[in-house]
Scaffold this active site. Structure first.
Site, PDB file in Angstrom:
ATOM      1  N   CYS A 121       6.818 -29.617 -27.395  1.00  0.00           N
ATOM      2  CA  CYS A 121       6.411 -28.498 -26.540  1.00  0.00           C
ATOM      3  C   CYS A 121       5.485 -28.937 -25.409  1.00  0.00           C
ATOM      4  CB  CYS A 121       5.744 -27.404 -27.372  1.00  0.00           C
ATOM      5  SG  CYS A 121       6.807 -26.739 -28.682  1.00  0.00           S
ATOM      6  N   HIS A 253       1.864 -23.007 -22.463  1.00  0.00           N
ATOM      7  CA  HIS A 253       3.115 -23.081 -23.220  1.00  0.00           C
ATOM      8  C   HIS A 253       3.361 -21.724 -23.860  1.00  0.00           C
ATOM      9  CE1 HIS A 253       6.098 -23.976 -26.152  1.00  0.00           C
ATOM     10  NE2 HIS A 253       5.264 -24.132 -27.163  1.00  0.00           N
ATOM     11  N   ASN A 283       9.738 -19.042 -27.936  1.00  0.00           N
ATOM     12  CA  ASN A 283       9.259 -20.408 -27.732  1.00  0.00           C
ATOM     13  C   ASN A 283      10.444 -21.307 -27.388  1.00  0.00           C
ATOM     14  OD1 ASN A 283       8.249 -23.012 -27.933  1.00  0.00           O
ATOM     15  ND2 ASN A 283       7.064 -22.598 -29.790  1.00  0.00           N
TER      16      ASN A 283
END
Length: 326
Positions: A121, A253, A283
């Site tokens: 990520c 993020h 996500n």
């Protein structure tokens, strides 16, 4: 002095949109209980997109890259380097790299280097830092940086704690050499001792593990993420000699709205200075920051001269921040 500057952005989400209600119905058929309220309360996510069976990470990346190139005014042949951040490459072990596949699909031949970046990520932030270094060293003039993921392929749909959180997508930027300040500061970190709290499927060469899907210790990831994201953002600000109040937009993020809101609060930033897209795509790992950046660029929120803080945290454990002037 040569700087690197973002001159174009692009993003792509697969056509298949799956709402929380859609996913709850799918899980209910297996006897697993969840709901829109349960998911939204814990993550802020309302929907996510899944790639079609014939769509790979490279396909999503190419769609985002073409939009970024169009926005930049450059042709693909003017790109010196392609960096693709992904944890779900087209081929096992990035062999060949997804970046090389993207290069081929863009019709480029022998005129750019290309490689994949593996930092989960945090991958887009790591890739941006690498592209910035290439440009400042005089080794590239125009770099295509892409985050692309098909996380739906590595999810355990018998585990509601993880399968409701992730989605597929891609985001891209064109970073170019400039005489005007662009990337003002980059800070990267890693701590392998936390590797076990968030990890993907084991590869066939790993005889010590039979893990078949993504695994996440949610509480441990949450605690660590909130702590390190504030610190790394402040490190980038200190390097640029900029107070937090000069940040026009925070693009964290897009993993969990509670983590994002907590980070903004610790930095003393109001909620309306944070770009939030997690509710629409979940996500998307390395794709989430460039996806959110492109949305805010195209709707006019981010304007020339704005200071944008981009920060990510992911498996490894890795984290980092890029402070850029648009």
């Amino acid at each position: 002095m040569t700087y690197s500057k973002i001159i174009g952005t692009g993003s792509y989400l697969p056509a298949k949109r799956v709402t929380n209600d859609d996913l709850a119905a799918q899980l209910a058929a297996k006897g697993i209980e969840t709901s829109d309220e349960w998911i939204v309360t814990r993550s802020g996510i309302s929907a996510r997109h899944y790639a079609a069976p014939d769509e790979n990470a490279s396909d999503l990346a190419v769609n985002a890259a073409r939009k970024a190139l169009e926005a930049s005014g450059l042709e693909a042949e003017q790109i010196d380097l392609i960096i693709v951040a992904t944890s779900t490459p087209d081929y096992f072990g990035s062999f060949p790299s997804t970046a090389c596949i993207v290069q081929n699909k863009l019709g480029m031949r022998n005129n750019s280097a290309a490689f994949d970046m593996g930092a989960v990520c945090s991958g887009f932030v790591y890739a941006m830092a690498t592209a910035d270094a290439f440009i400042k060293a005089g080794n590239a003039k125009n770099v295509l940086v892409i985050g692309t993921e098909v996380f739906s392929r590595i999810l355990d749909f018998d585990d509601r704690s993880t399968c409701v959180l992730f989605g597929d997508g891609a985001g891209a930027v064109v970073l170019a050499a400039s005489e005007e300040p662009g990337v003002l500061a980059v800070k990267l970190h890693a701590d392998g001792s936390h590797g076990g709290i968030l990890c993907g499927p084991a590869n066939p060469s790993n005889q010590a593990s039979n893990q078949k899907f993504l695994y996440m210790d949610g509480p441990a990831v949450f605690k660590l993420a909130v702590s390190v994201l504030e610190k790394v953002a402040n490190e980038a600000l200190a390097h640029a000699q900029m107070p937090a109040g000069d940040i026009d937009w925070l693009i964290p993020h897009q993993a969990n709205l509670r983590i994002m809101t907590g980070t903004a609060k610790k930095l003393g930033l109001p909620a309306d200075k944070m770009v939030v897209t997690v509710h629409e795509h979940g996500n998307t790992s390395a794709a989430s920051i460039p996806l959110a950046l492109d949305v805010a660029m195209r709707d006019g929120r981010i304007k020339p001269g704005h200071n944008v803080m981009m920060e990510g945290v992911g498996g490894g454990f890795t984290w980092g921040a890029v402070l850029a002037r648009m």
